[in-house]
Design an enzyme around this catalytic site. Structure first.
Site, PDB file in Angstrom:
ATOM      1  N   ASN A   1      41.628  48.857  56.998  1.00 18.43           N
ATOM      2  CA  ASN A   1      40.649  49.705  57.703  1.00 18.43           C
ATOM      3  C   ASN A   1      40.201  49.120  59.043  1.00 18.43           C
ATOM      4  O   ASN A   1      40.152  49.831  60.045  1.00 18.43           O
ATOM      5  CB  ASN A   1      39.474  50.073  56.800  1.00 18.43           C
ATOM      6  CG  ASN A   1      38.667  48.886  56.353  1.00 18.43           C
ATOM      7  OD1 ASN A   1      39.191  47.778  56.233  1.00 18.43           O
ATOM      8  ND2 ASN A   1      37.393  49.088  56.106  1.00 18.43           N
TER       9      ASN A   1
ATOM     10  N   GLU B   1      35.339  40.039  49.654  1.00 15.89           N
ATOM     11  CA  GLU B   1      34.549  41.105  50.272  1.00 15.89           C
ATOM     12  C   GLU B   1      35.146  42.403  49.766  1.00 15.89           C
ATOM     13  O   GLU B   1      36.268  42.765  50.122  1.00 15.89           O
ATOM     14  CB  GLU B   1      34.624  40.975  51.805  1.00 15.89           C
ATOM     15  CG  GLU B   1      33.452  41.658  52.480  1.00 15.89           C
ATOM     16  CD  GLU B   1      33.726  43.114  52.805  1.00 15.89           C
ATOM     17  OE1 GLU B   1      33.346  43.957  51.968  1.00 15.89           O
ATOM     18  OE2 GLU B   1      34.330  43.394  53.837  1.00 15.89           O
TER      19      GLU B   1
ATOM     20  N   CYS C   1      33.591  49.813  54.242  1.00 20.03           N
ATOM     21  CA  CYS C   1      32.870  49.391  53.028  1.00 20.03           C
ATOM     22  C   CYS C   1      31.373  49.597  53.205  1.00 20.03           C
ATOM     23  O   CYS C   1      30.647  49.709  52.240  1.00 20.03           O
ATOM     24  CB  CYS C   1      33.102  47.922  52.707  1.00 20.03           C
ATOM     25  SG  CYS C   1      34.655  47.290  53.221  1.00 20.03           S
TER      26      CYS C   1
ATOM     27  N   GLU D   1      30.478  36.088  55.315  1.00 19.57           N
ATOM     28  CA  GLU D   1      31.402  35.948  56.435  1.00 19.57           C
ATOM     29  C   GLU D   1      30.651  36.133  57.741  1.00 19.57           C
ATOM     30  O   GLU D   1      29.521  36.619  57.755  1.00 19.57           O
ATOM     31  CB  GLU D   1      32.517  37.010  56.334  1.00 19.57           C
ATOM     32  CG  GLU D   1      33.415  36.818  55.127  1.00 19.57           C
ATOM     33  CD  GLU D   1      34.661  37.687  55.171  1.00 19.57           C
ATOM     34  OE1 GLU D   1      34.532  38.911  55.252  1.00 19.57           O
ATOM     35  OE2 GLU D   1      35.765  37.111  55.133  1.00 19.57           O
TER      36      GLU D   1
END
Ligand code: ADP
Ligand code: MG
Length: 508
Positions: A176, A273, A308, A487
């Protein structure tokens, strides 16, 4: 048409001619990047890379397997010894130099990622390429921050901790925002003194391969390697390789669990993630127009909702509910769906026929739900050249029951569900009522309520009166099924890509 996002300060014009995206895709065809050079898959096999706006094959990708993993990990392992010996500020300086090279290639990378993913150039692809350069620049400046601690222990004993790299890092990324999600892994891993083998997503292998090639103009060979291939055939052997000492993964919950189990077998650390079902909570006292625009950006409609952190559940306080739904639909209606490479386009295509079918299934189910209303906004492109494109009109659903799959599951498409609410406790319970816990946003001028809810929302990232996408120094990562670890910040480099060794000196 939406206003253009602000370009990153410092973005420069390319110092070499920008290659046409198709010429570049052809040039990158059929290759991994291992040990500082392009190499085909050991089997010679390739698979198709398709432009989702036309359905046409634009390139082939090397179909990696365990033999390619073996070659890449061996080279990465050999390179790691001298890379780790380099002073960390020097490593940082090289990574910052990579950032400068990438900054010169923003336009080219943006066009390439638009070609292979169908993401609109102006609203998404160019922004992603700029943020990638930002991230490498940010971590490049942190080479001097790999500090340990002094620990009080006893008289005449000096006790200190020093941080050491882990070794070879395996990074697995999705399609993505592949360039950005790769940068979040590769930049801190390298500056910390690790070397990296990335397995790209089968749907979007080209732009990340180009980044790897560009960075290898600066880095010593073997520090940064790129494999393309499918999950079980190429991703799984990377996770399982005995010389891979850390795995960092972004993708689905299902594969995250598989990766996590394989890492547990080897007793190596893993960062995950995973998905999200992020709530946006709108109070009647918000700045209405700013919040409506905030819903468009929060839902990542310009990325076809393929995020997300997409605000796929929007809870609106009842007094402004009807007005909000109308205003949101009108805003999305004004967005232009079309050729991803056209500057006028706001919304491009979905990534693949699989995703197209999945998202279409959710929409069909929503439309068939008794009492629910689904409003389609924007208009399909009329250009016949795009007739095979994977375009889906954005949908705004109201009146869906809480247990609807559209409300509980990650759709990863341009579909949001809007609900009215009357009181804070009920909306908080609803917002926290899924398995996910990645991101949330609150829109109110009452900071007492806003901060109270920010503390009580089950999410790794809560924003009030804004909903920025991931970028350098925005600490990012989820709770619950949304993942493990953070992150995009200094701590992620120190905690997730290094270990601490204690050294004690008795000088008594
Ligand atoms: P998506 O649903 O977005 O495709 P996935 O979790 O399926 O997300 O894929 C994310 C990444 O994980 C991709 O690079 C994919 O190839 C990889 N992957 C899929 N299955 C495995 C596996 N069993 N082991 C390691 N990597 C995998
Ligand atoms: Mg998949």
């Amino acid at each position: 048409m939406l206003d253009s996002p602000q370009p990153t300060p410092g973005a420069s014009t390319p110092s070499e001619p920008t290659l046409d995206q198709q010429a570049l895709a052809t040039a990158l065809s059929g290759q991994h990047f291992i040990g500082g050079r392009f190499v085909p898959a050991r089997t010679g096999r390739t698979f198709a890379v398709v432009n989702p706006a036309t359905g046409q094959e634009v390139a082939r990708a090397a179909d990696g397997d365990a033999a390619d993993v073996e070659a890449a990990v061996q080279d990465a392992d050999a390179a790691q010894k001298s890379w780790a010996k380099m002073p960390s500020r020097k490593r940082g300086a090289l990574v910052a130099q990579c950032a400068a090279v990438l900054r010169d290639h923003v336009e080219e990378l943006a066009r390439l990622i638009a070609l292979e993913t169908g993401k609109a150039l102006r609203t998404e692809s160019r922004v992603e390429a700029q943020v990638v350069a930002d991230i490498f620049e940010f971590y490049g400046g942190l080479g001097g921050e790999l500090k340990g601690e002094t620990v009080p222990f006893a008289p005449n004993v000096l006790s200190v901790t020093v941080r050491e790299p882990l070794g070879v890092v395996g990074a697995i990324i999705p399609w993505n925002v592949p360039m950005l999600l790769m940068a979040l892994k590769v930049a801190p891993a390298l500056v910390a003194g690790n070397t990296v083998v990335v397995k790209s997503a089968e749907e979007a292998p080209l732009a990340v391969l180009r980044i790897c090639e560009l960075m290898n103009r600066v880095l010593p060979p073997g520090c940064f390697n790129m494999l393309s291939g499918f999950g079980p055939e190429c991703g799984a052997p990377l996770v399982a390789h005995p010389k891979v000492k850390k795995v960092t993964f972004t993708g689905s919950v299902e594969v995250g669990r598989i990766v996590s189990k394989a890492a547990a077998e080897k007793l190596i650390p893993v960062t995950l993630e995973l998905g999200g079902k992020s709530p946006m909570i709108v109070f009647a006292d918000c700045d209405f127009d700013k919040t409506v625009l905030g819903a468009v950006t929060s839902m990542r409609f310009t990325r076809q909702g393929q995020s997300c952190t997409a605000a796929s559940r929007i809870y609106v306080e009842r007094p402004v509910f009807d007005r909000f739904v109308e205003a949101l639909a009108a805003k999305v209606d004004a967005m232009v769906m079309g050729d991803p490479l056209d500057e006028a386009t706001d919304i491009g295509t979905l990534i693949s026929t699989d995703q197209f079918d999945k998202v279409s299934g959710f929409i069909k189910e929503g439309l068939a739900t008794p009492g629910a209303t689904g409003r389609a906004a924007s208009a399909m492109p009329s250009d016949p050249a795009l007739s095979k494109g994977l375009f889906i009109r954005p949908y705004i659903f109201t009146n869906l029951p809480d247990d609807s799959p559209l409300v509980q599951e990650e759709i990863f498409g341009p579909v949001t569900c809007v609900f009215p609410f009357d009181d804070v406790e009920t909306v908080l319970a609803a917002a926290n009522g899924t398995e996910y816990g990645l991101a949330a946003s609150l829109w109110t001028n009452n900071l007492r309520i806003g901060l109270d809810l920010a503390h009580r929302l089950e999410a790794g990232l809560v924003q009030i009166n804004q909903n920025l996408v991931v970028q350098a120094n925005l600490s990012y990562g989820g709770v619950k099924s949304s993942g493990l670890g953070k992150e995009a910040n200094l701590e992620s480099m120190l905690e997730h890509f290094m270990h601490k060794k204690t050294i004690m000196v008795n000088y008594g």
